[in-house]
Each structure stands twice: as structure tokens, then as C-alpha cells.
Motif scaffolding. Structure first.
Motif, PDB file in Angstrom:
ATOM      1  N   LYS A   1      -2.248  -1.143  15.500  1.00 41.42           N
ATOM      2  CA  LYS A   1      -2.170  -2.586  15.279  1.00 41.42           C
ATOM      3  C   LYS A   1      -3.554  -3.165  14.968  1.00 41.42           C
ATOM      4  O   LYS A   1      -4.542  -2.790  15.573  1.00 41.42           O
ATOM      5  CB  LYS A   1      -1.604  -3.237  16.547  1.00 41.42           C
ATOM      6  CG  LYS A   1      -0.934  -4.565  16.292  1.00 41.42           C
ATOM      7  CD  LYS A   1      -0.190  -5.031  17.561  1.00 41.42           C
ATOM      8  CE  LYS A   1       0.148  -6.516  17.482  1.00 41.42           C
ATOM      9  NZ  LYS A   1       1.016  -6.881  16.345  1.00 41.42           N
ATOM     10  N   GLY A   2      -3.592  -4.059  13.986  1.00 43.43           N
ATOM     11  CA  GLY A   2      -4.853  -4.675  13.603  1.00 43.43           C
ATOM     12  C   GLY A   2      -5.597  -3.920  12.513  1.00 43.43           C
ATOM     13  O   GLY A   2      -6.676  -4.331  12.104  1.00 43.43           O
ATOM     14  N   ALA A   3      -5.007  -2.822  12.046  1.00 37.71           N
ATOM     15  CA  ALA A   3      -5.641  -2.025  10.988  1.00 37.71           C
ATOM     16  C   ALA A   3      -5.736  -2.840   9.705  1.00 37.71           C
ATOM     17  O   ALA A   3      -4.806  -3.547   9.344  1.00 37.71           O
ATOM     18  CB  ALA A   3      -4.829  -0.757  10.745  1.00 37.71           C
ATOM     19  N   ARG A   4      -6.890  -2.749   9.052  1.00 36.44           N
ATOM     20  CA  ARG A   4      -7.105  -3.535   7.846  1.00 36.44           C
ATOM     21  C   ARG A   4      -7.389  -2.631   6.656  1.00 36.44           C
ATOM     22  O   ARG A   4      -7.996  -1.573   6.796  1.00 36.44           O
ATOM     23  CB  ARG A   4      -8.281  -4.497   8.045  1.00 36.44           C
ATOM     24  CG  ARG A   4      -8.093  -5.423   9.230  1.00 36.44           C
ATOM     25  CD  ARG A   4      -9.170  -6.473   9.270  1.00 36.44           C
ATOM     26  NE  ARG A   4      -9.020  -7.342   8.103  1.00 36.44           N
ATOM     27  CZ  ARG A   4      -9.948  -8.197   7.686  1.00 36.44           C
ATOM     28  NH1 ARG A   4     -11.104  -8.277   8.325  1.00 36.44           N
ATOM     29  NH2 ARG A   4      -9.747  -8.957   6.621  1.00 36.44           N
ATOM     30  N   VAL A   5      -6.951  -3.089   5.498  1.00 40.04           N
ATOM     31  CA  VAL A   5      -7.204  -2.332   4.278  1.00 40.04           C
ATOM     32  C   VAL A   5      -7.588  -3.298   3.161  1.00 40.04           C
ATOM     33  O   VAL A   5      -7.071  -4.413   3.072  1.00 40.04           O
ATOM     34  CB  VAL A   5      -5.988  -1.449   3.892  1.00 40.04           C
ATOM     35  CG1 VAL A   5      -4.790  -2.293   3.503  1.00 40.04           C
ATOM     36  CG2 VAL A   5      -6.330  -0.486   2.759  1.00 40.04           C
ATOM     37  N   LEU A   6      -8.556  -2.869   2.338  1.00 45.97           N
ATOM     38  CA  LEU A   6      -8.983  -3.654   1.178  1.00 45.97           C
ATOM     39  C   LEU A   6      -8.559  -2.906  -0.074  1.00 45.97           C
ATOM     40  O   LEU A   6      -8.943  -1.757  -0.278  1.00 45.97           O
ATOM     41  CB  LEU A   6     -10.505  -3.841   1.191  1.00 45.97           C
ATOM     42  CG  LEU A   6     -11.121  -4.486  -0.062  1.00 45.97           C
ATOM     43  CD1 LEU A   6     -10.645  -5.922  -0.234  1.00 45.97           C
ATOM     44  CD2 LEU A   6     -12.646  -4.443   0.024  1.00 45.97           C
ATOM     45  N   ASP A   7      -7.759  -3.558  -0.911  1.00 49.24           N
ATOM     46  CA  ASP A   7      -7.304  -2.956  -2.162  1.00 49.24           C
ATOM     47  C   ASP A   7      -8.206  -3.447  -3.289  1.00 49.24           C
ATOM     48  O   ASP A   7      -8.156  -4.603  -3.679  1.00 49.24           O
ATOM     49  CB  ASP A   7      -5.845  -3.349  -2.411  1.00 49.24           C
ATOM     50  CG  ASP A   7      -5.241  -2.612  -3.606  1.00 49.24           C
ATOM     51  OD1 ASP A   7      -5.993  -1.954  -4.352  1.00 49.24           O
ATOM     52  OD2 ASP A   7      -4.013  -2.708  -3.779  1.00 49.24           O
ATOM     53  N   ILE A   8      -9.044  -2.537  -3.786  1.00 49.95           N
ATOM     54  CA  ILE A   8      -9.972  -2.890  -4.870  1.00 49.95           C
ATOM     55  C   ILE A   8      -9.273  -2.643  -6.202  1.00 49.95           C
ATOM     56  O   ILE A   8      -8.877  -1.517  -6.499  1.00 49.95           O
ATOM     57  CB  ILE A   8     -11.273  -2.058  -4.750  1.00 49.95           C
ATOM     58  CG1 ILE A   8     -11.969  -2.385  -3.426  1.00 49.95           C
ATOM     59  CG2 ILE A   8     -12.192  -2.333  -5.937  1.00 49.95           C
ATOM     60  CD1 ILE A   8     -13.101  -1.450  -3.065  1.00 49.95           C
ATOM     61  N   GLY A   9      -9.126  -3.720  -6.979  1.00 48.03           N
ATOM     62  CA  GLY A   9      -8.348  -3.632  -8.214  1.00 48.03           C
ATOM     63  C   GLY A   9      -6.870  -3.700  -7.889  1.00 48.03           C
ATOM     64  O   GLY A   9      -6.080  -2.874  -8.342  1.00 48.03           O
ATOM     65  N   CYS A  10      -6.497  -4.716  -7.099  1.00 41.72           N
ATOM     66  CA  CYS A  10      -5.153  -4.778  -6.513  1.00 41.72           C
ATOM     67  C   CYS A  10      -4.071  -5.228  -7.485  1.00 41.72           C
ATOM     68  O   CYS A  10      -2.896  -5.216  -7.137  1.00 41.72           O
ATOM     69  CB  CYS A  10      -5.163  -5.678  -5.292  1.00 41.72           C
ATOM     70  SG  CYS A  10      -5.542  -7.404  -5.665  1.00 41.72           S
ATOM     71  N   GLY A  11      -4.433  -5.647  -8.696  1.00 39.01           N
ATOM     72  CA  GLY A  11      -3.416  -6.088  -9.650  1.00 39.01           C
ATOM     73  C   GLY A  11      -2.608  -7.242  -9.096  1.00 39.01           C
ATOM     74  O   GLY A  11      -3.168  -8.169  -8.507  1.00 39.01           O
ATOM     75  N   ASN A  12      -1.277  -7.176  -9.253  1.00 41.82           N
ATOM     76  CA  ASN A  12      -0.437  -8.274  -8.770  1.00 41.82           C
ATOM     77  C   ASN A  12      -0.106  -8.160  -7.283  1.00 41.82           C
ATOM     78  O   ASN A  12       0.666  -8.949  -6.757  1.00 41.82           O
ATOM     79  CB  ASN A  12       0.846  -8.376  -9.597  1.00 41.82           C
ATOM     80  CG  ASN A  12       1.709  -7.135  -9.492  1.00 41.82           C
ATOM     81  OD1 ASN A  12       1.436  -6.241  -8.684  1.00 41.82           O
ATOM     82  ND2 ASN A  12       2.738  -7.072 -10.295  1.00 41.82           N
ATOM     83  N   GLY A  13      -0.681  -7.174  -6.608  1.00 42.20           N
ATOM     84  CA  GLY A  13      -0.547  -7.068  -5.161  1.00 42.20           C
ATOM     85  C   GLY A  13       0.615  -6.236  -4.677  1.00 42.20           C
ATOM     86  O   GLY A  13       0.934  -6.229  -3.492  1.00 42.20           O
ATOM     87  N   ARG A  14       1.224  -5.483  -5.584  1.00 46.12           N
ATOM     88  CA  ARG A  14       2.399  -4.710  -5.180  1.00 46.12           C
ATOM     89  C   ARG A  14       2.091  -3.717  -4.044  1.00 46.12           C
ATOM     90  O   ARG A  14       2.809  -3.658  -3.056  1.00 46.12           O
ATOM     91  CB  ARG A  14       2.975  -3.954  -6.389  1.00 46.12           C
ATOM     92  CG  ARG A  14       4.228  -3.206  -6.032  1.00 46.12           C
ATOM     93  CD  ARG A  14       4.898  -2.573  -7.223  1.00 46.12           C
ATOM     94  NE  ARG A  14       6.059  -1.816  -6.760  1.00 46.12           N
ATOM     95  CZ  ARG A  14       7.236  -2.372  -6.488  1.00 46.12           C
ATOM     96  NH1 ARG A  14       7.414  -3.654  -6.646  1.00 46.12           N
ATOM     97  NH2 ARG A  14       8.241  -1.649  -6.041  1.00 46.12           N
ATOM     98  N   VAL A  15       1.011  -2.969  -4.197  1.00 46.27           N
ATOM     99  CA  VAL A  15       0.647  -1.994  -3.168  1.00 46.27           C
ATOM    100  C   VAL A  15       0.275  -2.715  -1.864  1.00 46.27           C
ATOM    101  O   VAL A  15       0.629  -2.265  -0.765  1.00 46.27           O
ATOM    102  CB  VAL A  15      -0.497  -1.075  -3.652  1.00 46.27           C
ATOM    103  CG1 VAL A  15      -1.058  -0.242  -2.520  1.00 46.27           C
ATOM    104  CG2 VAL A  15      -0.008  -0.180  -4.782  1.00 46.27           C
ATOM    105  N   MET A  16      -0.401  -3.860  -1.990  1.00 47.15           N
ATOM    106  CA  MET A  16      -0.743  -4.641  -0.796  1.00 47.15           C
ATOM    107  C   MET A  16       0.520  -5.053  -0.044  1.00 47.15           C
ATOM    108  O   MET A  16       0.557  -5.010   1.187  1.00 47.15           O
ATOM    109  CB  MET A  16      -1.523  -5.899  -1.194  1.00 47.15           C
ATOM    110  CG  MET A  16      -2.941  -5.627  -1.663  1.00 47.15           C
ATOM    111  SD  MET A  16      -3.738  -7.152  -2.232  1.00 47.15           S
ATOM    112  CE  MET A  16      -3.978  -8.014  -0.674  1.00 47.15           C
TER     113      MET A  16
END
Ligand code: ZN
Length: 155
Positions: A106-121
Motif C-alpha cells: 500500500k502506498g506504492a507509487r509509479v511514474l509513467d514517463i511518456g504516459c500517452g493517454n494514461g491507459r497504462v496508468m
């Protein structure tokens, strides 16, 4: 309107892993042209770990159980016992859904570099991650923010 950057490029591809790169490398100005009609300009849509209808319940539970057992997720419905039989193709789809990321808790964070429209996020958020993204294309970044995601425009 010019839909592709002017000039000629050579695409080099590694025969071992498939990674490719362009020569010469695109500049900030030409990369914008290349992405101006990119697919991430559409909305990422509804992505979730929770089933939207009862008929999908079993499939979702199967995926969650696999992710819980293999990558330490705590998603329900699912449990912690991996399904007895899953095709390699399906396992790979589940692996990609979480980008092969083991869940640290819980509380794990991830940064998506080049995230596009955010689908993976959205996928990662649906299984417990706190997500942020950065995307150089303003249209794609706007789509991601419309979906309620924390996304900055830039490099
Ligand atoms: Zn390689």
C-alpha cells in the motif's frame, strides 16, 4: 498540413531484443509532427480490475488471482492461489497489464514517463498503485487529465 516530419530516417533494430532507434534522432520539433495523429489522442476508456458485469466476474477473478500469486497484489475478487491452468498467452497478457511490476504494498507509487493517454496508468491504478505521469504531447496529456489522472505536459 504536414503529417510526418520531413526527411529520411533509418530504423535500426536489435536482432536480439527488438529494440529500435531512428537515425538521425528526431528533434523536439519533428517529434511533435510524428505524434500529431497518434492513437493516444483518444481517451483510454474504462480500465479496471473490478468486473463491470457478472459474466466478466470469473475472468477478472482469474486475472486477479494470478497477479496476487505471482506479483504480490491484493486485488479482489481473486484470492491468492494462482489459477491451476492458464495459457502462456493469457499469462503474458496479465504480466503486461501490470508491466511485470511486483506490488511492493500500500502506498506504492509509479511514474509513467511518456504516459500517452494514461491507459497504462489506469491499469496500474486499478490494481493499487498511486500513479503519476509525464507526457510531451499536449493532446495526449489532456486526455489523461480528463480521465482524472495526475499528468504533467513536458519532457
Ligand atoms: Zn538488444
Amino acid at each position: 498540413m504536414e503529417l510526418s516530419p520531413p526527411g529520411e530516417w533509418t530504423l535500426y533494430r536489435c536482432t536480439a531484443c527488438g529494440t529500435g532507434y531512428l537515425d538521425p534522432r528526431p528533434t523536439a520539433a519533428t517529434i511533435e509532427l510524428a505524434y500529431s495523429t497518434y492513437y493516444t489522442h483518444a481517451s483510454a476508456g474504462d480500465v479496471g480490475a473490478r468486473p463491470r458485469s457478472w459474466w466478466r466476474h470469473r475472468r477478472t477473478a482469474q486475472r486477479n488471482a494470478y497477479l496476487n500469486a505471482r506479483y504480490n497484489y491484493q486485488i479482489s475478487p481473486g484470492g491468492n492461489r494462482s489459477p491451476r491452468w492458464l495459457s502462456a498467452e493469457r499469462q503474458q497478457r496479465f504480466d503486461k497489464f501490470v508491466c511485470f511490476l511486483r506490488y511492493p504494498g500500500k502506498g506504492a507509487r509509479v511514474l509513467d514517463i511518456g504516459c500517452g493517454n494514461g491507459r497504462v496508468m489506469m491499469q496500474l491504478r486499478s490494481v493499487g498503485w498511486e500513479v503519476s505521469g509525464i507526457e510531451p504531447d499536449p493532446k495526449s496529456a489532456a486526455r489523461a487529465r480528463e480521465a482524472g489522472l495526475d499528468v504533467r505536459t513536458g519532457l
